[in-house]
Write an enzyme that holds these catalytic residues in place. Structure first.
Site, PDB file in Angstrom:
ATOM      1  N   LYS A   1       0.835  -1.218   0.000  1.00  0.00           N
ATOM      2  CA  LYS A   1       0.000   0.000   0.000  1.00  0.00           C
ATOM      3  C   LYS A   1       0.867   1.265   0.000  1.00  0.00           C
ATOM      4  CE  LYS A   1      -2.048  -1.150   3.914  1.00  0.00           C
ATOM      5  NZ  LYS A   1      -1.302  -2.374   4.261  1.00  0.00           N
TER       6      LYS A   1
ATOM      7  N   ARG B   1      -9.922   0.478   8.626  1.00  0.00           N
ATOM      8  CA  ARG B   1      -9.410  -0.850   8.946  1.00  0.00           C
ATOM      9  C   ARG B   1     -10.402  -1.661   9.751  1.00  0.00           C
ATOM     10  NH1 ARG B   1      -3.622   0.269   8.701  1.00  0.00           N
ATOM     11  NH2 ARG B   1      -2.465  -1.594   9.200  1.00  0.00           N
TER      12      ARG B   1
ATOM     13  N   ARG C   1      11.968  -4.911   4.667  1.00  0.00           N
ATOM     14  CA  ARG C   1      11.657  -3.488   4.444  1.00  0.00           C
ATOM     15  C   ARG C   1      12.615  -2.569   5.206  1.00  0.00           C
ATOM     16  NH1 ARG C   1       5.756  -1.681   5.307  1.00  0.00           N
ATOM     17  NH2 ARG C   1       6.043  -2.776   7.278  1.00  0.00           N
TER      18      ARG C   1
ATOM     19  N   ARG D   1      11.172  -0.729  10.967  1.00  0.00           N
ATOM     20  CA  ARG D   1      10.093  -0.326  11.866  1.00  0.00           C
ATOM     21  C   ARG D   1      10.043  -1.240  13.089  1.00  0.00           C
ATOM     22  NH1 ARG D   1       4.917   0.446   8.055  1.00  0.00           N
ATOM     23  NH2 ARG D   1       3.988  -0.803   9.721  1.00  0.00           N
TER      24      ARG D   1
ATOM     25  N   ARG E   1      -0.053  -8.749  13.698  1.00  0.00           N
ATOM     26  CA  ARG E   1      -0.665  -7.827  12.725  1.00  0.00           C
ATOM     27  C   ARG E   1      -1.513  -8.592  11.710  1.00  0.00           C
ATOM     28  NH1 ARG E   1       4.601  -4.988  10.824  1.00  0.00           N
ATOM     29  NH2 ARG E   1       3.303  -4.002   9.238  1.00  0.00           N
TER      30      ARG E   1
HETATM   31  P1  AP5 Z   1       4.823  -1.566   1.762  1.00  0.00           P
HETATM   32  O1  AP5 Z   1       4.421  -0.786   0.559  1.00  0.00           O
HETATM   33  O2  AP5 Z   1       5.606  -0.855   2.816  1.00  0.00           O
HETATM   34  O3  AP5 Z   1       3.552  -2.321   2.371  1.00  0.00           O
HETATM   35  P2  AP5 Z   1       2.303  -1.764   3.191  1.00  0.00           P
HETATM   36  O4  AP5 Z   1       1.083  -2.416   2.627  1.00  0.00           O
HETATM   37  O5  AP5 Z   1       2.338  -0.273   3.240  1.00  0.00           O
HETATM   38  O6  AP5 Z   1       2.620  -2.425   4.585  1.00  0.00           O
HETATM   39  P3  AP5 Z   1       2.563  -1.831   6.064  1.00  0.00           P
HETATM   40  O7  AP5 Z   1       3.363  -2.746   6.912  1.00  0.00           O
HETATM   41  O8  AP5 Z   1       2.915  -0.379   6.076  1.00  0.00           O
HETATM   42  O9  AP5 Z   1       1.070  -2.018   6.363  1.00  0.00           O
HETATM   43  P4  AP5 Z   1       0.407  -1.990   7.729  1.00  0.00           P
HETATM   44  O10 AP5 Z   1      -0.995  -1.879   7.317  1.00  0.00           O
HETATM   45  O11 AP5 Z   1       0.750  -3.094   8.631  1.00  0.00           O
HETATM   46  O12 AP5 Z   1       1.092  -0.725   8.460  1.00  0.00           O
HETATM   47  P5  AP5 Z   1       0.580   0.747   8.762  1.00  0.00           P
HETATM   48  O13 AP5 Z   1       1.757   1.627   8.778  1.00  0.00           O
HETATM   49  O14 AP5 Z   1      -0.586   1.092   7.926  1.00  0.00           O
HETATM   50  O15 AP5 Z   1       5.660  -2.831   1.238  1.00  0.00           O
HETATM   51  C1  AP5 Z   1       6.262  -3.731   2.136  1.00  0.00           C
HETATM   52  C2  AP5 Z   1       7.645  -4.140   1.603  1.00  0.00           C
HETATM   53  O16 AP5 Z   1       7.495  -4.869   0.388  1.00  0.00           O
HETATM   54  C3  AP5 Z   1       8.554  -2.941   1.276  1.00  0.00           C
HETATM   55  O17 AP5 Z   1       9.870  -3.282   1.640  1.00  0.00           O
HETATM   56  C4  AP5 Z   1       8.428  -2.791  -0.246  1.00  0.00           C
HETATM   57  O18 AP5 Z   1       9.611  -2.242  -0.809  1.00  0.00           O
HETATM   58  C5  AP5 Z   1       8.198  -4.246  -0.690  1.00  0.00           C
HETATM   59  N1  AP5 Z   1       7.313  -4.347  -1.865  1.00  0.00           N
HETATM   60  C6  AP5 Z   1       6.142  -3.680  -2.051  1.00  0.00           C
HETATM   61  N2  AP5 Z   1       5.588  -4.029  -3.233  1.00  0.00           N
HETATM   62  C7  AP5 Z   1       6.417  -4.954  -3.800  1.00  0.00           C
HETATM   63  C8  AP5 Z   1       6.382  -5.688  -5.024  1.00  0.00           C
HETATM   64  N3  AP5 Z   1       5.385  -5.574  -5.921  1.00  0.00           N
HETATM   65  N4  AP5 Z   1       7.400  -6.556  -5.269  1.00  0.00           N
HETATM   66  C9  AP5 Z   1       8.400  -6.708  -4.374  1.00  0.00           C
HETATM   67  N5  AP5 Z   1       8.501  -6.026  -3.207  1.00  0.00           N
HETATM   68  C10 AP5 Z   1       7.516  -5.164  -2.924  1.00  0.00           C
HETATM   69  O19 AP5 Z   1       0.040   0.567  10.256  1.00  0.00           O
HETATM   70  C11 AP5 Z   1       0.933   0.319  11.329  1.00  0.00           C
HETATM   71  C12 AP5 Z   1       0.166   0.203  12.634  1.00  0.00           C
HETATM   72  O20 AP5 Z   1      -0.501   1.439  12.945  1.00  0.00           O
HETATM   73  C13 AP5 Z   1      -0.947  -0.847  12.670  1.00  0.00           C
HETATM   74  O21 AP5 Z   1      -0.449  -2.127  12.979  1.00  0.00           O
HETATM   75  C14 AP5 Z   1      -1.852  -0.285  13.779  1.00  0.00           C
HETATM   76  O22 AP5 Z   1      -1.300  -0.528  15.046  1.00  0.00           O
HETATM   77  C15 AP5 Z   1      -1.785   1.198  13.525  1.00  0.00           C
HETATM   78  N6  AP5 Z   1      -2.845   1.647  12.604  1.00  0.00           N
HETATM   79  C16 AP5 Z   1      -2.669   2.128  11.337  1.00  0.00           C
HETATM   80  N7  AP5 Z   1      -3.856   2.435  10.785  1.00  0.00           N
HETATM   81  C17 AP5 Z   1      -4.810   2.156  11.706  1.00  0.00           C
HETATM   82  C18 AP5 Z   1      -6.228   2.239  11.708  1.00  0.00           C
HETATM   83  N8  AP5 Z   1      -6.912   2.673  10.638  1.00  0.00           N
HETATM   84  N9  AP5 Z   1      -6.885   1.862  12.832  1.00  0.00           N
HETATM   85  C19 AP5 Z   1      -6.216   1.425  13.919  1.00  0.00           C
HETATM   86  N10 AP5 Z   1      -4.870   1.302  13.978  1.00  0.00           N
HETATM   87  C20 AP5 Z   1      -4.174   1.667  12.877  1.00  0.00           C
HETATM   88 MG    MG Z   2       2.550   1.137   4.783  1.00  0.00          MG
END
Ligand code: AP5
Ligand code: MG
Length: 212
Positions: A14, A87, A126, A159, A170
């Site tokens: 994402k 979410r 990552r 992270r 997660r």
């Molecule tokens: P990346 O693009 O970083 O993936 P992502 O989907 O953004 O993954 P996240 O870990 O950021 O998602 P998340 O939902 O757990 O975390 P968030 O920060 O939202 O890609 C991942 C890796 O793969 C990278 O190294 C990239 O280079 C590689 N890659 C990508 N595409 C590729 C491809 N096609 N081929 C090869 N490699 C590839 O949330 C973190 C925390 O915050 C949550 O756990 C929760 O505690 C809290 N939180 C956030 N939002 C909410 C909410 N709405 N409600 C409650 N708590 C929340």
């Molecule tokens: Mg992300």
């Protein structure tokens, strides 16, 4: 104002695709994960409340998350990429209400479908820039200089929630609380499935086909 939701498991890409959308089309990126991490780094009252949840891989409670999103919305404008919000069903219903008040709606929900086995490798590999938030992958999208951000030369970090133990929590949270949103947006007829298993720019090409 256009609204594109990116829905998908942790590590499904994402954030990576959001960066492309911002660079290519000038979308405004609203990532609740980034908002939370910024608040934690700045030690704001909301950040302190979020820390115990997010660093453990659990969801921040809906009320707090919604309040933070409403505040953040007042500071931004333009076409929005919603990355990581909503979410839960409660958050999705709230977003519908918020957009209705703004005379707006959800244009697309892009559901990033991916084999769970791929997620571990992507998340563990990552690297993140603590200054600009740009993400890399050690092998798939490496920076030009190892462990250094291409854009601002800041040393890259991993992270706190990217350990194997936290990834399991997660993913379980995602299955339980977030997967029901697939049906929610299917019912609204705004959902498109993106094959996020594909490597490199093949995912971007699918997104282009939807948004063109
Ligand atoms: P990346 O693009 O970083 O993936 P992502 O989907 O953004 O993954 P996240 O870990 O950021 O998602 P998340 O939902 O757990 O975390 P968030 O920060 O939202 O890609 C991942 C890796 O793969 C990278 O190294 C990239 O280079 C590689 N890659 C990508 N595409 C590729 C491809 N096609 N081929 C090869 N490699 C590839 O949330 C973190 C925390 O915050 C949550 O756990 C929760 O505690 C809290 N939180 C956030 N939002 C909410 C909410 N709405 N409600 C409650 N708590 C929340
Ligand atoms: Mg992300």
């Amino acid at each position: 104002m256009r609204n594109i939701i990116l829905l998908g498991a942790p590590g499904s890409g994402k954030g990576t695709q959001s960066e492309h959308l911002v660079k290519q089309f000038g979308f405004t990126h609203l990532s609740t994960g980034n908002i939370i991490r910024d608040n934690i780094n700045q030690k704001t009252p909301s950040g302190l409340l979020c820390q115990q949840y997010s660093e453990q891989g659990k969801l921040v409670p809906d009320d707090l998350m919604i309040e933070m999103v409403e505040q953040h919305l007042q500071t931004i404008s333009g076409d929005l990429i919603w990355d990581g919000f909503p979410r839960t069903i409660t958050q999705a219903a709230k977003l519908d209400q918020l957009l209705q008040k703004l005379n707006s709606k959800i244009d697309h929900t892009l559901y990033f479908e991916i084999d769970e086995r791929k997620l571990f490798d992507r998340i563990v590999g990552r690297l993140t820039c603590p200054t600009c938030g740009r993400t890399y992958h050690r092998t798939a999208f490496p920076p030009k200089v190892e462990w250094v951000c291409d854009d601002d030369q800041t040393p890259l970090v991993q992270r706190k929630d990217d350990s194997e133990e936290k990834i399991k929590i997660r993913l379980a949270t995602y299955q339980n609380d977030t997967v029901p949103l697939v049906q929610y947006y299917l019912n609204q007829q705004v959902l498109t499935v993106i094959d996020a298993d594909m490597e490199g720019y093949a995912v971007w090409d699918q997104i282009m086909a939807v948004l063109k």
